[in-house]
Design a protein around this motif. Sequence first.
Motif, short mmCIF file in Angstrom:
data_model
loop_
_atom_site.label_atom_id
_atom_site.label_comp_id
_atom_site.label_asym_id
_atom_site.label_seq_id
_atom_site.Cartn_x
_atom_site.Cartn_y
_atom_site.Cartn_z
N ILE A 29 0.81 -1.28 -0.15
CA ILE A 29 0.16 -0.10 0.05
C ILE A 29 0.79 1.15 -0.04
CG2 ILE A 29 -1.83 1.57 1.17
CD1 ILE A 29 -2.71 -1.53 2.64
N TYR A 30 0.90 1.76 -1.25
CA TYR A 30 1.88 2.95 -1.15
C TYR A 30 1.42 4.42 -0.80
CZ TYR A 30 5.73 5.47 -3.13
OH TYR A 30 7.07 6.21 -3.25
N LEU A 31 1.75 4.86 0.27
CA LEU A 31 1.06 6.24 0.69
C LEU A 31 2.45 7.05 0.59
CD1 LEU A 31 -1.32 5.13 3.52
CD2 LEU A 31 -1.77 5.54 0.91
N ASP A 32 3.21 7.29 -0.10
CA ASP A 32 4.52 7.98 -0.33
C ASP A 32 4.51 8.79 -1.77
OD1 ASP A 32 6.39 9.43 1.11
OD2 ASP A 32 7.82 7.51 1.02
N GLY A 33 3.56 8.83 -2.40
CA GLY A 33 3.66 9.41 -3.75
C GLY A 33 4.18 10.90 -3.47
N ASN A 34 3.66 11.38 -2.53
CA ASN A 34 4.19 12.65 -2.42
C ASN A 34 5.95 12.99 -2.11
OD1 ASN A 34 3.84 11.51 0.19
ND2 ASN A 34 3.91 13.38 1.27
N SER A 35 6.43 11.93 -2.11
CA SER A 35 7.97 11.92 -2.17
C SER A 35 8.68 11.39 -3.30
CB SER A 35 8.56 11.23 -0.92
OG SER A 35 9.04 11.92 0.04
N LEU A 36 7.78 10.14 -3.76
CA LEU A 36 8.44 9.68 -5.05
C LEU A 36 7.22 8.82 -5.51
CD1 LEU A 36 10.47 8.69 -7.23
CD2 LEU A 36 10.95 6.82 -5.68
N GLY A 37 6.71 9.26 -6.68
CA GLY A 37 5.75 8.60 -7.44
C GLY A 37 5.93 7.32 -7.87
N VAL A 38 4.84 6.59 -8.12
CA VAL A 38 4.93 5.08 -8.49
C VAL A 38 5.43 5.12 -10.26
CG1 VAL A 38 3.51 3.15 -9.12
CG2 VAL A 38 3.60 4.23 -6.86
N LEU A 39 6.00 4.12 -10.40
CA LEU A 39 6.52 4.04 -11.76
C LEU A 39 5.41 3.66 -12.88
CD1 LEU A 39 8.76 3.12 -13.72
CD2 LEU A 39 8.65 0.92 -13.14
N PRO A 40 5.32 4.40 -13.69
CA PRO A 40 4.27 4.24 -14.86
C PRO A 40 4.63 2.90 -15.80
CG PRO A 40 4.64 6.63 -14.64
CD PRO A 40 5.71 5.80 -14.01
N ARG A 41 3.82 2.03 -15.87
CA ARG A 41 4.04 1.02 -16.75
C ARG A 41 4.69 1.44 -18.29
NH1 ARG A 41 1.90 -3.45 -14.76
NH2 ARG A 41 -0.19 -3.50 -13.58
N ALA A 42 4.44 2.53 -18.71
CA ALA A 42 4.90 3.00 -20.13
C ALA A 42 6.51 3.43 -19.80
CB ALA A 42 4.17 4.16 -20.42
N THR A 43 7.10 3.67 -18.69
CA THR A 43 8.16 4.22 -18.74
C THR A 43 9.36 3.34 -19.33
OG1 THR A 43 7.45 5.42 -16.71
CG2 THR A 43 9.91 5.50 -16.99
N ALA A 44 9.46 2.09 -18.66
CA ALA A 44 10.57 0.98 -19.13
C ALA A 44 10.66 1.05 -20.34
CB ALA A 44 10.38 0.03 -18.34
N SER A 45 9.51 0.89 -21.35
CA SER A 45 9.68 0.65 -22.55
C SER A 45 10.10 2.01 -23.47
CB SER A 45 8.28 0.01 -23.03
OG SER A 45 7.29 0.78 -22.87
N ARG A 46 9.55 2.97 -22.86
CA ARG A 46 9.89 4.24 -23.55
C ARG A 46 11.42 4.75 -23.36
NH1 ARG A 46 10.65 7.44 -27.45
NH2 ARG A 46 10.76 9.65 -26.71
N VAL A 47 11.68 4.38 -22.28
CA VAL A 47 13.20 4.81 -21.94
C VAL A 47 14.24 3.68 -22.84
CG1 VAL A 47 15.16 4.73 -20.24
CG2 VAL A 47 12.95 5.70 -19.66
N GLN A 48 13.63 2.40 -22.85
CA GLN A 48 14.60 1.19 -23.64
C GLN A 48 14.60 1.80 -25.09
OE1 GLN A 48 16.51 -0.70 -22.91
NE2 GLN A 48 16.69 -1.54 -25.17
N GLN A 49 13.34 2.33 -25.62
CA GLN A 49 13.25 2.85 -27.07
C GLN A 49 14.05 4.06 -27.17
OE1 GLN A 49 9.63 4.91 -27.78
NE2 GLN A 49 9.68 4.42 -30.06
N VAL A 50 14.13 4.71 -26.36
CA VAL A 50 15.30 6.11 -26.35
C VAL A 50 16.53 5.40 -26.30
CG1 VAL A 50 15.98 8.07 -25.46
CG2 VAL A 50 13.57 7.65 -25.26
N VAL A 51 17.02 4.44 -25.63
CA VAL A 51 18.35 3.86 -25.52
C VAL A 51 18.66 3.06 -26.79
CG1 VAL A 51 19.37 2.23 -24.31
CG2 VAL A 51 18.20 3.79 -23.31
N ALA A 52 17.65 2.34 -27.37
CA ALA A 52 17.98 1.27 -28.27
C ALA A 52 17.93 2.01 -29.61
CB ALA A 52 17.16 0.15 -28.02
N GLU A 53 16.77 2.55 -29.89
CA GLU A 53 16.77 3.39 -31.11
C GLU A 53 17.14 4.72 -31.28
OE1 GLU A 53 12.45 2.97 -32.18
OE2 GLU A 53 12.38 0.98 -31.39
N GLU A 54 16.67 5.56 -30.68
CA GLU A 54 17.00 7.03 -30.75
C GLU A 54 18.50 7.43 -30.24
OE1 GLU A 54 14.38 9.57 -28.62
OE2 GLU A 54 12.49 8.53 -29.25
#
Length: 420
Positions: A29-54
């Motif tokens: 139960i995550y009640l600390d988003g006012n310090s660090l937000g939760v990881l969006p599911r889209a983030t890992a694949s988007r960052v990988q796309q930037v790394v591998a392709e761009e």
Amino acid sequence: MNRQRCLALDAEDPLAPLRAQFELPEGVIYLDGNSLGVLPRATASRVQQVVAEEWGRDLIRSWNTAGWIHMPQRLGDKIAALIGANAGEVVVADSTSVNLFKVLSAALNLVRERAPQRTVIVSERHNFPTDLYIAESLARERGLELRLVDADAIAGQLDDTLAVLMLTHVNYRTGRMHAMDELTAAAHAAGALVVWDLAHSAGAVPVSLGAADFAVGCGYKYLNGGPGAPAFAWAHPRHTAHMDTKQLWQPLSGWMGHAAPFEFVPHYQPAAGVSRFVCGTPPVLAMAALECGIDSVLAAEPLGGMAALRRKSLALTELFIQLVEERCAGQGLALQTPRDLQWRGSQVSFSREDGGYAIVQALIERGVIGDFRAPDLLRFGFTPLYTRFVDVWDAVEHLVQVMKSGEWREARFNQRAAVT
């Protein structure tokens, strides 16, 4: 209220589908988003796309082909929609601390050029420390006074000695929210400028910067940009419109804030508008992650946007306060967050004379993640994008068990870690 009713509220919640955007560990139960937000599911694949392709395939060409060079402005436009600003008024760059140094310096330049007798910066005594440290360093460098007062005493400091009023919209300790429009108008009436820190506001509460002068904010709390995500800066167009003066040459005048960075001339000329507040090369990987986080908040727009998020946030915090005070009565927990909904951010803080840190650590071991702020605050953030009503019930149930069993007294929960 019981657990079944909380489940029913979740079933009725129009924002419930937004939770599927996030990676949420089972049993947490995550009640600390006012310090660090939760990881969006889209983030890992988007960052990988930037790394591998761009980066990996297109290499340096991606500054043009993938639009890397325009990321500070493109992400800034997306954040603008969340903080009551217009497109072209916000840039993403650096950290909150660095951006505060830039905008506070610029504000002081503007005021003191026309009124050098204004020598005072006023801020709230319990403002976030980095804001106070940055202001303290600038005051010392320029021979000014940094005056710290309690929140209720701010209005009494708005006189003809004031240069800049510097405040955080939502207090990081208590969640108390300032009346932005009223304080901005009062400071302007006194002849001063206003700098707002939106670190605990952007993506959490509706913001309308209106007539304010400057603002900064954080990318890794309610905007879910990841640890150390880039921050943002906003300046009112009436200030950035002056291209023929050095008044608004922010002190970190790096090449990316130049009017023509790729002409490589030896002398600085500020870029048009707020883009002059960019300094060095954009951190592309971090910005790609931040954009996914911003998009996770913008996904609420078809469902009512910030107004809908605000309604759910207040319902979550109200339920948490009610349940803690009912079920943990006599346990020494004193509410520090405003009861009046109009002055409450998206968090709840309780103080306890002793054991606050250990209680939080015992909760964390049970999978209920909040945090502790010295000397005595147990702090819980409620991010309506992914926090459910049943999470509130279950979190309080764990708190009840921790308090009644006394397990927080165990030595292992009383060993301070580097981050609290």
